[in-house]
Design an enzyme around this catalytic site. Structure first.
Site, PDB file in Angstrom:
ATOM      1  N   ASP A 150      -1.813   2.951  12.805  1.00 57.73           N
ATOM      2  CA  ASP A 150      -2.238   2.897  14.201  1.00 57.73           C
ATOM      3  C   ASP A 150      -3.143   4.086  14.535  1.00 57.73           C
ATOM      4  OD1 ASP A 150      -1.661   1.489  16.827  1.00 57.73           O
ATOM      5  OD2 ASP A 150      -1.077   3.515  17.397  1.00 57.73           O
ATOM      6  N   GLU A 167       2.658   6.548  -5.917  1.00 54.47           N
ATOM      7  CA  GLU A 167       3.889   6.861  -6.662  1.00 54.47           C
ATOM      8  C   GLU A 167       4.737   5.612  -6.857  1.00 54.47           C
ATOM      9  OE1 GLU A 167       6.115   9.712  -4.428  1.00 54.47           O
ATOM     10  OE2 GLU A 167       4.464  11.153  -4.470  1.00 54.47           O
TER      11      GLU A 167
HETATM   12  C1  NOJ Z   1      -3.308   0.424  18.918  1.00 54.75           C
HETATM   13  C2  NOJ Z   1      -2.297  -0.662  19.065  1.00 54.75           C
HETATM   14  O1  NOJ Z   1      -2.776  -1.817  18.440  1.00 54.75           O
HETATM   15  C3  NOJ Z   1      -2.082  -0.839  20.541  1.00 54.75           C
HETATM   16  O2  NOJ Z   1      -1.317  -1.982  20.813  1.00 54.75           O
HETATM   17  C4  NOJ Z   1      -1.448   0.406  21.081  1.00 54.75           C
HETATM   18  O3  NOJ Z   1      -1.357   0.310  22.493  1.00 54.75           O
HETATM   19  C5  NOJ Z   1      -2.278   1.652  20.742  1.00 54.75           C
HETATM   20  N1  NOJ Z   1      -2.749   1.655  19.390  1.00 54.75           N
HETATM   21  C6  NOJ Z   1      -1.468   2.898  20.935  1.00 54.75           C
HETATM   22  O4  NOJ Z   1      -0.475   3.002  19.950  1.00 54.75           O
END
Ligand code: NOJ
Length: 480
Positions: free
Chosen positions: A193, A234
């Protein structure tokens, strides 16, 4: 080193499961892990290679689980760690790999570290300042929130998602351990993310017009991924990681997937493109020029569904035929294979998403029957309302209909495994995308307003009817 050319993820079709909205096993109206496990045979039959699970970790669910309070446990809403084990075992038994989300940019404000920080301990794990700068949250409003003692903490997203300080070695060690925790459990990889966000520019300078964004894409972030790559290697079985990197050029994104960093990155330029042949071709060319390991994405849980974006089912079908003919891997968002539209009329009082307007693509999947919640779970509940007119879109309704979007996806995925080799553009009329792959496969997508001639050969996949041997507007085919 593994033999990169043959790695499974290079050509995989990875299906994104948004756990809240896939299948509910216990009747609380929220999807869960046992629900997903029970529906895995559907995904195996669809023909995807892997699934990516959006977060199911302990979370106050302020941001749909992207606000994590415990990275090593499952939120009771979704089940237990034993349910993860059962899901992994069933998926692997069906030949499906499983990648899970990792959210390193921020934690939940309910994470023990942040509670300690508020109490005055271990603040250096987050980004506190006595003088906030001018950064804005991606969800709107200032990116800084003031705490009781008068100082401020940074949150690029919701105030309930404080940003971690990746210059603190404890943060790095903790995430290395979290990766190992899930790798030991048997996951095949991670979706990272906000992968470009972890490291912020030294001194936290104001965002200035025209200058680089000081909270994204800092060079030091690549050190993190070099360390993660070593961890992934790993483990046996080609574990992988796919990066979410946006607001960037294809060349900058390609830096995240150098041989000693992450394996893949989502193609947001493609996801954001309109239904326009010239623009799509430019993006396809730029993507393929920037990496030999491209990915293609039409929809996800953050963006308006492409059927609605492009304006018709015909275009959504043609987009699937085009996208899945491109060399590289493809990410299919749950419901793409049913041709689901964005739900645009969720009443304001039932909306759940903070700051952003993303509920319309997160409506639960319709599985069967004539009325909401269409077999989503054993009760009448669903955490977002489902449109009453989705009866014709259920899996049950589409399963035996050879003209359905579901049937089209199954056919595409059956034939796609035979596609190989680079993309070679062929001379075409204005607003027609025409290219070949190895073995005599040709893909033609007509984005013009008039019918055009079909390429010569046997039609092996068609997104719609081909009257008079022509390729109508908003239609795509594979010919061999
Ligand atoms: C991207 C994620 O796909 C989204 O749903 C989220 O709100 C933001 N990152 C923050 O984590």
């Amino acid at each position: 080193m593994l033999c990169a050319v043959d790695s499974w993820w290079r050509s995989a079709v990875i299906y994104q499961v948004y756990p809240r909205s896939f299948a509910d096993s216990d009747g609380d109206g929220v999807g869960d892990l046992p629900g997903i496990t029970s529906r895995l045979p559907y995904l195996a039959e669809l023909g995807v290679d892997a699934i990516w699970l959006s977060p199911f970790y302990r979370s106050p669910m302020v941001d749909g689980g992207y606000d994590i309070a415990d990275h090593r446990d499952v939120d009771p809403l979704f089940g237990t760690l034993a349910d993860v084990d059962a899901l992994l075992a069933r998926a692997h038994g069906l030949g499906l790999r499983v990648i899970v989300d990792i959210v390193p940019n921020h934690t939940s404000a309910a994470h023990p570290w942040f509670r300690e920080a508020l109490a005055g301990d271990g603040r250096d794990r987050y980004i506190f300042s006595n003088v906030p700068n001018n950064w804005q949250s991606l969800f709107g409003g200032p990116a800084w929130t003031r705490v009781a003692d008068g100082s401020w903490y940074l949150h690029l997203f919701d105030p309930a998602q404080p940003d971690l300080n990746w210059r603190n070695p404890q943060v790095r060690e903790e995430f290395a351990a979290i990766l190992r925790f899930w790798l030991d459990r048997g996951v095949d990889g991670f979706r990272v993310d906000v992968a470009h966000g972890l490291v912020k520019a030294v001194g936290l300078p104001d965002l200035a017009g025209g200058a680089a964004i000081p909270y994204f894409d800092q060079d030091e972030v690549h050190e993190v991924y070099r360390e993660w790559r070593k961890i992934l290697e790993e483990y046996p079985g080609e574990r992988m990681a796919v990066a979410e990197v946006f607001d960037s050029t294809p060349e900058r994104v390609a830096r995240y997937i150098r041989g000693d960093e992450l394996h893949q990155a989502f193609n947001f330029d493609y996801l954001e493109a309109p239904w326009d042949a010239g623009i799509l071709r430019r993006i396809i060319d730029a993507s393929l020029a920037a990496t030999d390991n491209a990915s293609w994405v039409l929809s996800n849980h953050d963006r308006q569904r492409h059927r609605t974006r492009f304006g018709s089912v015909a275009r959504a079908r043609a987009a699937a035929v085009l996208t899945l003919a491109l060399p590289g891997s493809a990410y299919v968002y749950q419901g793409d294979e049913l041709g689901l539209p964005e739900v645009l009329d969720i009443p304001a009082e039932l909306r759940q998403d903070p700051g952003k307007d993303r509920d319309g693509c997160r409506v639960p999947l319709p599985w069967l029957g004539d009325a909401p919640p269409f077999g989503f779970g054993p009760s009448a509940r669903s955490w977002l309302p489902m449109p009453a007119d989705w009866a014709g879109l259920t899996v049950q309704a589409q399963r035996d209909d050879p003209g359905s979007v579901l049937a089209l996806y199954k056919q595409i995925l059956r034939v796609r495994v035979r596609l190989d080799g680079p993309l070679v553009w062929l001379p075409a009329q204005q607003d027609v995308l025409l290219f070949g792959r190895d073995g005599g496969f040709v893909c033609a997508a007509n984005l013009s307003g008039a019918p055009v001639a079909l390429p010569a050969g046997e039609v092996v996949v068609a997104s719609g009817p081909l009257p008079d041997g022509e390729l109508p507007p908003d239609t795509a085919v594979w010919v061999r």
